[in-house]
Design an enzyme around this catalytic site. Structure first.
Site, PDB file in Angstrom:
ATOM      1  N   LYS A  53       2.776  13.576  27.766  1.00 25.46           N
ATOM      2  CA  LYS A  53       3.036  13.610  29.209  1.00 25.46           C
ATOM      3  C   LYS A  53       1.724  13.573  29.996  1.00 25.46           C
ATOM      4  CE  LYS A  53       7.448  15.946  28.697  1.00 25.46           C
ATOM      5  NZ  LYS A  53       8.331  17.095  28.973  1.00 25.46           N
ATOM      6  N   GLN A  97       7.882  23.487  29.768  1.00 24.28           N
ATOM      7  CA  GLN A  97       8.351  22.831  28.545  1.00 24.28           C
ATOM      8  C   GLN A  97       9.267  23.772  27.760  1.00 24.28           C
ATOM      9  OE1 GLN A  97       7.679  19.633  27.939  1.00 24.28           O
ATOM     10  NE2 GLN A  97       8.602  19.466  25.915  1.00 24.28           N
ATOM     11  N   ASP A 120      12.284  18.439  36.313  1.00 21.53           N
ATOM     12  CA  ASP A 120      13.161  18.418  35.141  1.00 21.53           C
ATOM     13  C   ASP A 120      14.635  18.377  35.544  1.00 21.53           C
ATOM     14  OD1 ASP A 120      12.085  18.329  32.556  1.00 21.53           O
ATOM     15  OD2 ASP A 120      11.396  20.415  32.663  1.00 21.53           O
TER      16      ASP A 120
HETATM   17  N1  LUD Z   1      11.435  20.559  27.999  1.00 29.16           N
HETATM   18  C1  LUD Z   1      11.715  18.240  27.485  1.00 29.16           C
HETATM   19  N2  LUD Z   1      11.701  19.843  25.768  1.00 29.16           N
HETATM   20  C2  LUD Z   1      12.008  18.862  24.738  1.00 29.16           C
HETATM   21  N3  LUD Z   1       8.675  10.751  21.744  1.00 29.16           N
HETATM   22  C3  LUD Z   1      10.869  16.333  26.268  1.00 29.16           C
HETATM   23  C4  LUD Z   1      10.380  14.633  24.548  1.00 29.16           C
HETATM   24  C5  LUD Z   1       8.537  13.051  24.603  1.00 29.16           C
HETATM   25  N4  LUD Z   1      11.305  21.226  30.204  1.00 29.16           N
HETATM   26  C6  LUD Z   1      11.449  20.257  29.297  1.00 29.16           C
HETATM   27  O1  LUD Z   1       9.963  16.081  27.045  1.00 29.16           O
HETATM   28  O2  LUD Z   1      11.960  16.782  29.272  1.00 29.16           O
HETATM   29  C7  LUD Z   1      11.752  17.940  28.869  1.00 29.16           C
HETATM   30  N5  LUD Z   1      11.600  18.968  29.724  1.00 29.16           N
HETATM   31  N6  LUD Z   1      11.809  17.280  26.500  1.00 29.16           N
HETATM   32  N7  LUD Z   1      11.132  15.711  25.090  1.00 29.16           N
HETATM   33  C8  LUD Z   1      12.247  16.365  24.440  1.00 29.16           C
HETATM   34  C9  LUD Z   1      12.572  17.561  25.288  1.00 29.16           C
HETATM   35  C10 LUD Z   1      11.595  19.559  27.081  1.00 29.16           C
HETATM   36  C11 LUD Z   1      10.766  14.062  23.339  1.00 29.16           C
HETATM   37  C12 LUD Z   1      10.048  13.023  22.783  1.00 29.16           C
HETATM   38  C13 LUD Z   1       8.927  12.500  23.407  1.00 29.16           C
HETATM   39  C14 LUD Z   1       9.248  14.093  25.160  1.00 29.16           C
HETATM   40  C15 LUD Z   1       8.138  11.380  22.792  1.00 29.16           C
HETATM   41  O3  LUD Z   1       7.052  11.073  23.217  1.00 29.16           O
HETATM   42  C16 LUD Z   1       8.057   9.704  20.994  1.00 29.16           C
HETATM   43  C17 LUD Z   1       9.077   8.613  20.747  1.00 29.16           C
HETATM   44  O4  LUD Z   1      10.281   8.925  20.667  1.00 29.16           O
HETATM   45  O5  LUD Z   1       8.676   7.443  20.609  1.00 29.16           O
HETATM   46  C18 LUD Z   1       7.656  10.208  19.613  1.00 29.16           C
HETATM   47  C19 LUD Z   1       6.632  11.287  19.663  1.00 29.16           C
HETATM   48  C20 LUD Z   1       6.578  12.021  18.312  1.00 29.16           C
HETATM   49  O6  LUD Z   1       5.789  11.634  17.479  1.00 29.16           O
HETATM   50  O7  LUD Z   1       7.361  12.964  18.139  1.00 29.16           O
END
Ligand code: LUD
Length: 284
Positions: A53, A97, A120
């Protein structure tokens, strides 16, 4: 054979658009949108997501600050930090988060964030507005899911969707967004009976349960759209909630893991942050 929905490429396009919006904001008003991300404890997956992020903010020109707090942080310390950020006019957006350490009351923490800064979309004010179909901050993952479905060009009205998982973060808001678009939605969970048959009747499947390859390819209705929200770390690397190899033989469109929903979650966070800054600064 399904078309692969390239979430990474779609997210990159969205980020390009946001970058020029942020540039115009700076040029015309000398204001830089600001996001504060709070991370409590040392969940390894959360660390990766928060880092992604921060990097994405940098790419589009959003000023992001990260507050990394130890796992033992008290309720009062966390609430005081949120309160300070609520009152800081250079902070347009706040994100805590999840998951939080279990000692902390997640609902209490999310309710402490000012709804105008709640990018969020987890504050009950924004949740309520979403349920009523009123303008609100929409949770990033569901918003990204809808963009991915729309990228296929399908007409949603009258379609049947099965949402697997009923979390406040993904399942519930996704179900309400689909409903808003006149989709017939079935929300399934760990106690649902006859899951394979329900999934087999769905034109759209959104899987958000966090169990690697739980959804079998043979459960997918031929021609269905499959959105895989799962990010499961296994010995063989990252796996989604869907048996990808078999499901892609039946689906019309399917998202990969990684490179599907994850990058869109981040793009939608940036979009919500720019939106929060525009509203706060009356910049249209
Ligand atoms: N909490 C989120 N917790 C988990 N994937 C994310 C997420 C980037 N307050 C709050 O950001 O929106 C949120 N707000 N969430 N998540 C899940 C959830 C939170 C999940 C995956 C990724 C954010 C991401 O970058 C990559 C992809 O799918 O290509 C892979 C990254 C890796 O190697 O795990």
């Amino acid at each position: 054979m399904a078309g692969i929905i390239d979430g990474k490429a779609i997210a990159a396009k969205i980020k390009e658009g946001l970058m020029s919006e942020v540039e115009r904001f700076k040029r015309e008003r000398n204001i830089t949108p600001g996001l504060s991300v709070i991370l409590v404890g040392d969940n390894p997956a959360s660390r990766i997501y928060v880092k992604n992020k921060g990097r994405a903010c940098e790419e589009v020109g959003i000023r992001s600050t990260q507050h990394t707090l130890p796992a033992q942080t008290t309720r009062k310390e966390l609430l005081d930090l949120i309160s300070a950020l609520n009152g800081d006019p250079s902070v347009h957006a706040i994100l805590v988060q999840l998951p939080l350490p279990s000692r902390l009351d997640t609902h209490e923490v999310l309710e402490a964030i000012s709804p105008e800064k709640d990018v969020d979309g987890f504050h009950p004010y924004n949740v309520g507005r979403l349920v009523c179909g009123r303008p609100a901050f929409i949770p990033c993952t569901p918003k990204g899911i809808m963009r991915l479905i729309d990228s296929t060009g399908v007409t949603l009205s009258g379609q049947e969707a099965v949402v697997l998982g009923r979390s406040n973060v993904v399942g519930k808001p996704t179900a309400f967004m689909l409903l808003q678009r006149d989709v017939t939605v079935t929300v399934c969970h760990s106690k649902t009976r006859g899951l394979p048959e329900k999934i087999l009747s769905a034109d759209i499947v959104v899987a958000a349960i966090g169990r690697p390859e739980f959804v079998k390819g043979k459960w997918i209705k031929p021609g269905a759209i499959v959105i895989d929200v799962g990010i499961n770390r296994t010995e063989r690397g990252l796996a989604g909630d869907v048996e990808f190899g078999a499901a892609k033989e039946r689906a019309s469109y399917i998202t990969p893991v990684p490179g599907g929903v994850g990058p869109m979650t981040i793009a939608m966070l940036l979009s919500n942050t720019v939106e929060a800054a525009k509203r706060a600064e009356n910049f249209l």
